[in-house]
Design a protein around this motif. Structure first.
Motif, PDB file in Angstrom:
ATOM      1  N   SER A   6       0.812  -1.211   0.000  1.00 41.15           N
ATOM      2  CA  SER A   6       0.000   0.000   0.000  1.00 41.15           C
ATOM      3  C   SER A   6       0.850   1.268   0.000  1.00 41.15           C
ATOM      4  O   SER A   6       0.451   2.276   0.543  1.00 41.15           O
ATOM      5  N   GLU A  11      -0.039   2.682  -4.951  1.00 39.33           N
ATOM      6  CA  GLU A  11      -1.413   3.197  -4.972  1.00 39.33           C
ATOM      7  C   GLU A  11      -1.669   3.971  -6.258  1.00 39.33           C
ATOM      8  O   GLU A  11      -2.730   3.824  -6.868  1.00 39.33           O
ATOM      9  N   VAL A  15      -4.406   2.992  -9.136  1.00 41.75           N
ATOM     10  CA  VAL A  15      -5.396   3.921  -9.690  1.00 41.75           C
ATOM     11  C   VAL A  15      -5.347   3.898 -11.214  1.00 41.75           C
ATOM     12  O   VAL A  15      -6.385   3.910 -11.883  1.00 41.75           O
ATOM     13  N   LEU A  18      -6.986   0.659 -12.323  1.00 36.33           N
ATOM     14  CA  LEU A  18      -8.439   0.734 -12.163  1.00 36.33           C
ATOM     15  C   LEU A  18      -9.074   1.578 -13.261  1.00 36.33           C
ATOM     16  O   LEU A  18     -10.130   1.230 -13.795  1.00 36.33           O
ATOM     17  N   PHE A  53      -9.304  -5.838  -0.575  1.00 36.90           N
ATOM     18  CA  PHE A  53      -9.911  -4.561  -0.918  1.00 36.90           C
ATOM     19  C   PHE A  53      -9.504  -4.137  -2.324  1.00 36.90           C
ATOM     20  O   PHE A  53     -10.340  -3.680  -3.116  1.00 36.90           O
ATOM     21  N   SER A  54      -8.241  -4.304  -2.673  1.00 31.59           N
ATOM     22  CA  SER A  54      -7.771  -3.962  -4.018  1.00 31.59           C
ATOM     23  C   SER A  54      -8.419  -4.846  -5.077  1.00 31.59           C
ATOM     24  O   SER A  54      -8.784  -4.367  -6.157  1.00 31.59           O
ATOM     25  N   ARG A  57     -11.855  -3.628  -5.644  1.00 29.91           N
ATOM     26  CA  ARG A  57     -11.821  -2.388  -6.429  1.00 29.91           C
ATOM     27  C   ARG A  57     -11.631  -2.703  -7.911  1.00 29.91           C
ATOM     28  O   ARG A  57     -12.241  -2.057  -8.772  1.00 29.91           O
ATOM     29  N   CYS A  58     -10.824  -3.706  -8.215  1.00 23.39           N
ATOM     30  CA  CYS A  58     -10.635  -4.114  -9.615  1.00 23.39           C
ATOM     31  C   CYS A  58     -11.929  -4.674 -10.188  1.00 23.39           C
ATOM     32  O   CYS A  58     -12.296  -4.362 -11.321  1.00 23.39           O
ATOM     33  N   ARG A  60     -14.940  -3.968  -9.199  1.00 26.24           N
ATOM     34  CA  ARG A  60     -15.864  -2.838  -9.374  1.00 26.24           C
ATOM     35  C   ARG A  60     -15.532  -2.075 -10.648  1.00 26.24           C
ATOM     36  O   ARG A  60     -16.434  -1.669 -11.383  1.00 26.24           O
ATOM     37  N   ALA A  61     -14.252  -1.895 -10.944  1.00 29.91           N
ATOM     38  CA  ALA A  61     -13.860  -1.207 -12.176  1.00 29.91           C
ATOM     39  C   ALA A  61     -14.326  -1.986 -13.396  1.00 29.91           C
ATOM     40  O   ALA A  61     -14.826  -1.398 -14.369  1.00 29.91           O
TER      41      ALA A  61
END
Length: 84
Positions: A6, A11, A15, A18, A53-54, A57-58, A60-61
Motif C-alpha cells: 500500500s 497506490e 489507480v 483501475l 480490498f484492491s 476495487r478491480c 468494481r472497475a
C-alpha cells in the motif's frame, strides 16, 4: 499493482490500473483470465485485507466498464465477492 503493498507509488499504479479496467473497450477477450485471477487471489489472500480490498476495487472497475459483458463469468465472481 493489484496485490502489491500500500505504498504511495503502488497506490498510484493501482489507480491507473483501475482507470484502465473501467474504460478500456478491448478487455472482453481477457475477461476469463481476469475472473480467474480475481477468484484465485481472493482464495489465496483471505487474511490480507488490503489485497482483498484492491481485488474488489478491480472487480468494481470491471463492472463499471460498459463495454464488457460480465454475465458469462458471474459463476466465478459471485463466490469471490461473497467471500469478501
Amino acid at each position: 499493482a493489484v496485490v502489491a503493498g500500500s505504498s504511495s507509488s503502488s497506490e498510484s499504479l493501482l489507480v491507473s490500473v483501475l482507470h484502465s479496467l473501467a474504460s478500456d473497450p478491448g478487455l472482453q477477450p481477457l475477461l476469463p483470465y481476469f475472473t480467474h485471477f480475481l477468484s484465485h487471489q481472493v482464495t489465496m489472500n483471505l487474511q490480507q485485507l488490503p489485497v482483498l480490498f484492491s481485488l474488489m476495487r478491480c472487480l468494481r472497475a470491471l463492472i463499471h466498464n460498459s463495454n464488457l459483458n460480465l454475465e458469462l463469468y458471474l459463476h466465478q465472481l459471485i463466490p469471490a465477492v461473497l467471500t469478501c
